[in-house]
Design a protein around this motif. Structure first.
Motif, PDB file in Angstrom:
ATOM      1  N   GLU A 106       0.852  -1.281   0.040  1.00  0.00           N
ATOM      2  CA  GLU A 106       0.081   0.096   0.137  1.00  0.00           C
ATOM      3  C   GLU A 106       0.730   1.248   0.030  1.00  0.00           C
ATOM      4  N   LEU A 107       2.169   1.222   0.118  1.00  0.00           N
ATOM      5  CA  LEU A 107       3.059   2.321   0.268  1.00  0.00           C
ATOM      6  C   LEU A 107       3.059   3.316  -1.028  1.00  0.00           C
ATOM      7  N   HIS A 108       2.875   2.644  -2.306  1.00  0.00           N
ATOM      8  CA  HIS A 108       2.672   3.384  -3.481  1.00  0.00           C
ATOM      9  C   HIS A 108       1.539   4.354  -3.603  1.00  0.00           C
ATOM     10  N   SER A 109       0.512   3.757  -3.051  1.00  0.00           N
ATOM     11  CA  SER A 109      -0.808   4.387  -3.218  1.00  0.00           C
ATOM     12  C   SER A 109      -1.022   5.258  -1.950  1.00  0.00           C
ATOM     13  N   PHE A 110      -0.289   4.873  -0.822  1.00  0.00           N
ATOM     14  CA  PHE A 110      -0.202   5.984   0.306  1.00  0.00           C
ATOM     15  C   PHE A 110       0.456   7.333  -0.169  1.00  0.00           C
ATOM     16  N   LEU A 111       1.570   7.115  -0.659  1.00  0.00           N
ATOM     17  CA  LEU A 111       2.338   8.030  -1.004  1.00  0.00           C
ATOM     18  C   LEU A 111       1.882   9.176  -2.081  1.00  0.00           C
ATOM     19  N   GLU A 112       1.539   8.592  -3.299  1.00  0.00           N
ATOM     20  CA  GLU A 112       1.022   8.991  -4.502  1.00  0.00           C
ATOM     21  C   GLU A 112       0.360  10.394  -4.196  1.00  0.00           C
ATOM     22  N   PRO A 113      -0.842  10.503  -3.674  1.00  0.00           N
ATOM     23  CA  PRO A 113      -1.646  11.607  -3.402  1.00  0.00           C
ATOM     24  C   PRO A 113      -1.181  12.576  -2.544  1.00  0.00           C
ATOM     25  N   ARG A 114      -0.035  12.150  -1.740  1.00  0.00           N
ATOM     26  CA  ARG A 114       0.545  13.192  -0.725  1.00  0.00           C
ATOM     27  C   ARG A 114       1.651  13.859  -1.116  1.00  0.00           C
ATOM     28  N   VAL A 115       2.367  13.191  -1.933  1.00  0.00           N
ATOM     29  CA  VAL A 115       3.818  13.750  -2.423  1.00  0.00           C
ATOM     30  C   VAL A 115       3.952  14.292  -3.798  1.00  0.00           C
ATOM     31  N   SER A 116       2.976  13.791  -4.630  1.00  0.00           N
ATOM     32  CA  SER A 116       3.085  14.192  -6.037  1.00  0.00           C
ATOM     33  C   SER A 116       2.737  15.560  -6.397  1.00  0.00           C
ATOM     34  N   LEU A 117       3.108  16.221  -7.396  1.00  0.00           N
ATOM     35  CA  LEU A 117       3.111  17.644  -7.680  1.00  0.00           C
ATOM     36  C   LEU A 117       1.349  17.535  -8.066  1.00  0.00           C
ATOM     37  N   THR A 118       0.713  16.408  -8.681  1.00  0.00           N
ATOM     38  CA  THR A 118      -0.509  16.218  -9.238  1.00  0.00           C
ATOM     39  C   THR A 118      -1.554  16.837  -7.936  1.00  0.00           C
ATOM     40  N   GLY A 119      -1.207  16.551  -6.686  1.00  0.00           N
ATOM     41  CA  GLY A 119      -1.992  16.755  -5.638  1.00  0.00           C
ATOM     42  C   GLY A 119      -2.205  18.298  -5.442  1.00  0.00           C
ATOM     43  N   LEU A 120      -0.806  19.060  -5.517  1.00  0.00           N
ATOM     44  CA  LEU A 120      -0.674  20.286  -5.450  1.00  0.00           C
ATOM     45  C   LEU A 120      -1.511  21.050  -6.496  1.00  0.00           C
ATOM     46  N   LEU A 121      -1.443  20.377  -7.722  1.00  0.00           N
ATOM     47  CA  LEU A 121      -1.752  21.133  -8.987  1.00  0.00           C
ATOM     48  C   LEU A 121      -3.310  21.040  -8.762  1.00  0.00           C
ATOM     49  N   LYS A 122      -3.882  20.024  -8.306  1.00  0.00           N
ATOM     50  CA  LYS A 122      -5.425  19.923  -8.311  1.00  0.00           C
ATOM     51  C   LYS A 122      -5.831  21.011  -7.091  1.00  0.00           C
ATOM     52  N   THR A 123      -5.342  21.669  -6.473  1.00  0.00           N
ATOM     53  CA  THR A 123      -5.606  22.646  -5.609  1.00  0.00           C
ATOM     54  C   THR A 123      -5.920  24.055  -6.382  1.00  0.00           C
TER      55      THR A 123
END
Length: 536
Positions: free
Chosen positions: A518-535
């Motif tokens: 589950e590490l990958h799916s845990f990290l992805e939304p939290r550390v990717s630029l995508t998450g920031l861009l969506k805000t």
RNA sequence: GCGGAAGUAGCUCAAUUGGUAGAGCUCCAGCCUUCCAAGCUGGAGGUUGCGGGUUCGAGACCCGUCUUCCGCUCCA
């Protein structure tokens, strides 16, 4: 934070060096003033900030494209842009007050004083001839109202007065003489003459009141070098003082080859160079620095609405970093540069106070018109809606990457008091952190390092991940806190049995177990630029 | 560029009126196996920013120079 701002700023600087964010340039040779190098972690953080900007501008706007223009440009570029003239300030110091002035400003102020005298003469004459002193109510009251005819008959002819009055003419001649002399001196680059003008005019320092001046010195704020391997036919060229001109000279290339329709933007990041008189405050003002600029080309008359749009959009971008809303503010320019009809800064609260971080300028059609004139090429856009051609207006957003870096770093650095301990934490936005996660074996035996390395090798394809097996795990947590790693992943004996690992959070020190897969799916939304861009 | 302060190990700092450069942390090699810094053993690391001078002797005193920080000044 209880420490003084000054102390805190020193702390930011030493922290930057200690952990490999920023080193002074050529340090082993005693350094080079106002030039800094980004170290192993600094380069990562800087790259992430740049990426976030680039994606927010280029990737999220289908009408914005990016280019990468050369630092070297044809010398005429800088004549057209006004930099050759505007960047050459003759400066003079008053030895008593220790104040520095621009010699041209001193002379211009002196001319302005003479102009004031002329205005006073005109004003005096106006009262005298018209017989009405509007500033004297008593006199006004005692007279009946004049008829229109009477007024026009005795009306003061200002034009005539200005062109005939001996005293006015004398002042006028003085001004012309000064201006001519000054112009000639500047054209001949004759600094002694400029000094002599100041001496002859008996200009005094407004502070000390003395005429104890130093020599006039020229500060060329553009760096120059020469192109051509043989010195005789070498051409002086400048290192660009702003990246914007690379966009302007390519505006038509991009518009045509990219089939861009107005409104559209061209973005660019890159180094720029300014030979600052005094460059100080760490990486806030460097001689070599990186800009991130976007020039937005719009239909004339619509520039103010786009100016407002970008003003808002850019502040939103800064706020999305989550460093604190109260650390940002607008500062509208009252005094505008020669090319602008509106300008504001987004200021950030640095350890040394609120300072300019980003500028949003409505640059009108000044630059493109100038380049049309100097190049003799038409830089117009045919607008199918209007069925006519025009030179577009430009709204510019220009942010300093190094300043942005400093704003992020200084806002993120915190000394946290724990029960019997203090903790140094760099609360970077996770998407910008140099390392997204660190992987630790709890102890360096029993097969834990092997499992940890497996997990590390799995994650490294998607994220920049650190691995550490030295010292106690608590120490390792603290090391990662200090460089801003948002997540630590610890592998213990239980991991060998049930394939779970401990995730430990940087900001709260909270920890919990999750499954390895589950590490990958845990990290992805939290550390990717995508998450920031969506805000945004 | 002017004025003020500073520069000693990777970091933070000691070193009496001028008398052999030291500590803690870090780092390296081991021991210990611990989920939030500071357990044990050993080791590495400095031409005291650089250059000159005074002195039997300079980290300290004097001169110059470089760099940094603060203030002034400038900032598209």
């Amino acid at each position: 934070m209880s420490v003084k701002p000054e102390e805190f700023f020193k702390h930011v600087i030493s922290h930057s060096k200690e952990y490999g964010f920023i080193f002074q340039s050529s340090e082993i040779y005693d350094g080079l003033s106002a030039v800094y190098d980004y170290g192993q972690l600094g380069a990562e953080l800087k790259k992430n900030i740049r990426d976030y900007w680039w994606k927010a501008m280029v990737q999220l706007h289908e009408n914005i494209v990016g280019i990468d223009a050369a630092i070297f440009m044809h010398p005429t570029t800088w004549k057209a842009s006004g930099h050759v003239d505007a960047f050459n300030d003759p400066l003079i110091d008053n030895k008593d007050s220790k104040k520095r002035y621009r010699a041209d400003v001193l002379i211009e102020d002196h001319v302005a004083k003479i102009e004031d005298k002329i205005e006073k003469e005109v004003e005096k004459a106006r009262k005298k001839y018209s017989g009405i002193d509007s500033s004297n109510p008593k006199e006004k009251d005692s007279k009946r109202l004049l008829t229109k005819e009477e007024v026009s008959y005795i009306k003061f002819d200002e034009q005539l007065f200005r062109s005939t009055n001996a005293r006015v003419l004398e002042y006028q001649k003085k001004i012309e003489d000064i201006n001519n002399r000054f112009k000639t001196a500047l054209n001949d680059n004759n600094l002694e003459e400029v000094k002599q003008i100041i001496v002859d005019l008996e200009i005094v320092c407004p502070i000390s009141g003395s005429r104890n001046w130093t020599e006039v010195r020229q500060f060329n704020l553009m760096f120059s070098t020469s192109m051509g391997s043989v010195s005789e036919d070498a051409n002086t060229i400048y290192l660009r003082p702003e990246t914007a001109q690379g966009i302007f000279v390519n505006y038509l290339n991009v518009q045509k080859t990219g089939r861009m329709k107005i409104p559209f933007g061209i973005a660019q990041t890159g180094k720029a160079f300014r030979n600052e008189i005094v460059a100080r405050q760490f990486i806030f003002r460097m001689r070599e620095f990186e800009q991130m600029e976007m020039q937005f080309f719009v239909k004339p008359g619509t520039e103010m609405q786009w100016y407002e749009y970008w003003k808002e959009a850019r502040l939103k971008w800064h706020l999305s970093l989550g460093l604190g809303k109260e650390k940002y503010r607008y500062h509208d320019h009252l005094k505008l540069a020669h090319y602008a009809n509106a300008a504001c800064d987004i200021e950030h609260e640095f350890p040394f106070g609120f300072k300019e971080l980003e500028g949003i300028h409505s640059r009108t059609d000044f630059d493109l018109k100038q380049h049309e004139q100097f190049s003799g090429k038409k830089l117009q856009y045919f607008d199918p809606e209007e069925n006519k051609s025009y030179v577009p207006y430009v709204v510019e957003t220009s942010v300093g990457l190094d300043r942005l870096f400093l704003s992020v770093l200084s806002s993120a650095l915190k000394e946290e008091k724990l029960e019997n301990d203090t903790r140094t934490v760099l609360s970077l936005p996770p998407a910008l952190a140099p390392y997204k996660a660190a992987v630790f074996p709890l102890v360096k035996k029993d097969g834990l390092p092997e499992l940890a390395e497996n997990i590390f090798n799995n994650l490294k394809f998607d994220y920049n991940v650190a691995y550490d097996e030295k010292d106690t795990v608590g120490k390792r947590y603290r090391r990662q806190d200090a460089i801003g790693t948002p997540y630590c992943i610890t592998i213990d004996h239980q991991s060998l049995e049930d394939n779970t690992v401990t995730v430990r959070l940087r900001d709260t020190m909270q920890q919990f177990r999750i499954k390895t897969e589950e590490l990958h799916s845990f990290l992805e939304p939290r550390v990717s630029l995508t998450g920031l861009l969506k805000t945004l």
